[in-house]
Design a protein around this motif. Structure first.
Motif, short mmCIF file in Angstrom:
data_model
loop_
_atom_site.label_atom_id
_atom_site.label_comp_id
_atom_site.label_asym_id
_atom_site.label_seq_id
_atom_site.Cartn_x
_atom_site.Cartn_y
_atom_site.Cartn_z
N ARG A 74 -0.10 1.72 11.05
CA ARG A 74 -1.31 2.27 11.66
C ARG A 74 -1.88 1.23 12.61
O ARG A 74 -2.14 0.10 12.23
CB ARG A 74 -2.36 2.63 10.61
N ILE A 131 -3.49 -2.36 11.76
CA ILE A 131 -4.55 -2.40 10.75
C ILE A 131 -4.01 -2.25 9.33
O ILE A 131 -4.62 -2.73 8.38
CB ILE A 131 -5.66 -1.37 11.01
N CYS A 132 -2.85 -1.57 9.17
CA CYS A 132 -2.27 -1.42 7.85
C CYS A 132 -0.88 -0.80 7.96
O CYS A 132 -0.48 -0.32 9.02
CB CYS A 132 -3.14 -0.57 6.94
N PRO A 156 -0.05 -6.49 6.17
CA PRO A 156 -0.49 -5.11 6.40
C PRO A 156 0.02 -4.13 5.35
O PRO A 156 -0.51 -3.03 5.23
CB PRO A 156 0.06 -4.79 7.79
N GLU A 200 -0.15 -4.80 2.20
CA GLU A 200 -0.97 -5.05 1.01
C GLU A 200 -2.45 -4.75 1.23
O GLU A 200 -3.15 -4.40 0.29
CB GLU A 200 -0.82 -6.51 0.56
N HIS A 201 -2.92 -4.92 2.46
CA HIS A 201 -4.36 -4.78 2.75
C HIS A 201 -4.57 -4.05 4.07
O HIS A 201 -3.74 -4.16 4.97
CB HIS A 201 -5.04 -6.14 2.84
N MET A 202 -5.70 -3.37 4.17
CA MET A 202 -6.10 -2.76 5.43
C MET A 202 -7.15 -3.65 6.07
O MET A 202 -8.08 -4.09 5.40
CB MET A 202 -6.69 -1.36 5.20
N ARG A 203 -6.97 -3.92 7.35
CA ARG A 203 -7.94 -4.74 8.08
C ARG A 203 -8.40 -3.96 9.31
O ARG A 203 -7.65 -3.79 10.26
CB ARG A 203 -7.34 -6.06 8.51
N GLU A 221 -3.27 5.44 0.51
CA GLU A 221 -4.25 4.38 0.76
C GLU A 221 -4.49 4.10 2.24
O GLU A 221 -5.41 3.36 2.57
CB GLU A 221 -3.81 3.10 0.06
N ILE A 222 -3.69 4.66 3.12
CA ILE A 222 -3.89 4.39 4.55
C ILE A 222 -4.53 5.57 5.28
O ILE A 222 -4.59 5.58 6.51
CB ILE A 222 -2.59 3.93 5.24
N ALA A 264 2.31 1.19 5.21
CA ALA A 264 2.64 1.71 3.88
C ALA A 264 4.09 2.13 3.83
O ALA A 264 4.67 2.56 4.83
CB ALA A 264 1.75 2.90 3.54
N MET A 313 0.85 -1.18 0.00
CA MET A 313 0.00 0.00 0.00
C MET A 313 0.90 1.24 0.00
O MET A 313 1.99 1.22 0.53
CB MET A 313 -0.89 0.01 1.24
#
Length: 166
Positions: free
Chosen positions: A130, A116-117, A97, A99-102, A5-6, A119, A1
């Motif tokens: 984050r 959660i993510c 984290p 590549e994707h936000m959870r 994107e974050i 970058a 990411m």
């Protein structure tokens, strides 16, 4: 990411009104109204695509992840900070984290931070992490009943493996 994107709605809401107005102007949306109205316009427009996310980030990149609280820096006196990124990836077996936000369910939060993510930063070996965590409980009384829900916060951790600081 990447950094654009974050960005979360909670980050946008914390921006000063003048910054929100500048973002609205750059996104070609109305720049009048309360902070909440401006933040909602920015958030809705940002969700339209990468170009809008880039405009938001470029307009406020010097303050979007800062918040209103103090910052602390920790420097490593050894080579111990190198490889932290790979340790993070290994420690989150079921998702990457970077590549994707959870975003976890609010009710499952505890006072222990949850990643959660992440970058890549603007410099080599730099990245932002984050985390979210529970900060307390809000009670709402309505007539003869009380409902509660968790309050949460997001914290950003900046890591630079090359220069050895967190």
């Amino acid at each position: 990411m990447n950094l654009e994107e974050i960005i979360l709605l909670s980050d946008i809401v914390k921006l000063p009104k003048e910054t929100l107005k500048d973002i609205c102007i750059n996104l070609d949306v109305p720049d009048t109204g309360s902070i909440g109205e401006l933040a909602e316009r920015v958030w809705n427009k940002e969700k339209e695509g990468q170009q809008q996310k880039s405009i938001v980030f470029e307009t406020c990149k010097d303050r979007i992840f800062c918040g209103r609280t103090s910052s602390m820096w920790y420097y490593s006196t050894s080579e111990g900070i190198r490889g932290v990124k790979e340790l993070l990836r290994q420690g989150t077996n079921d998702f990457d984290p970077f590549e994707h936000m959870r975003i976890p369910d609010r009710e499952s939060l505890t006072s222990d931070p949850v990643l959660i993510c992440a970058a890549e930063g603007e410099q080599e070996g730099e990245y932002l992490l984050r985390y979210t965590y529970k900060t307390g409980v809000t009670r709402e009384v309505f007539m003869d009943s009380v409902s509660t829900h968790a309050r949460s916060a997001v914290t950003t951790v900046r890591v630079n493996e090359e220069q050895g600081y967190i």
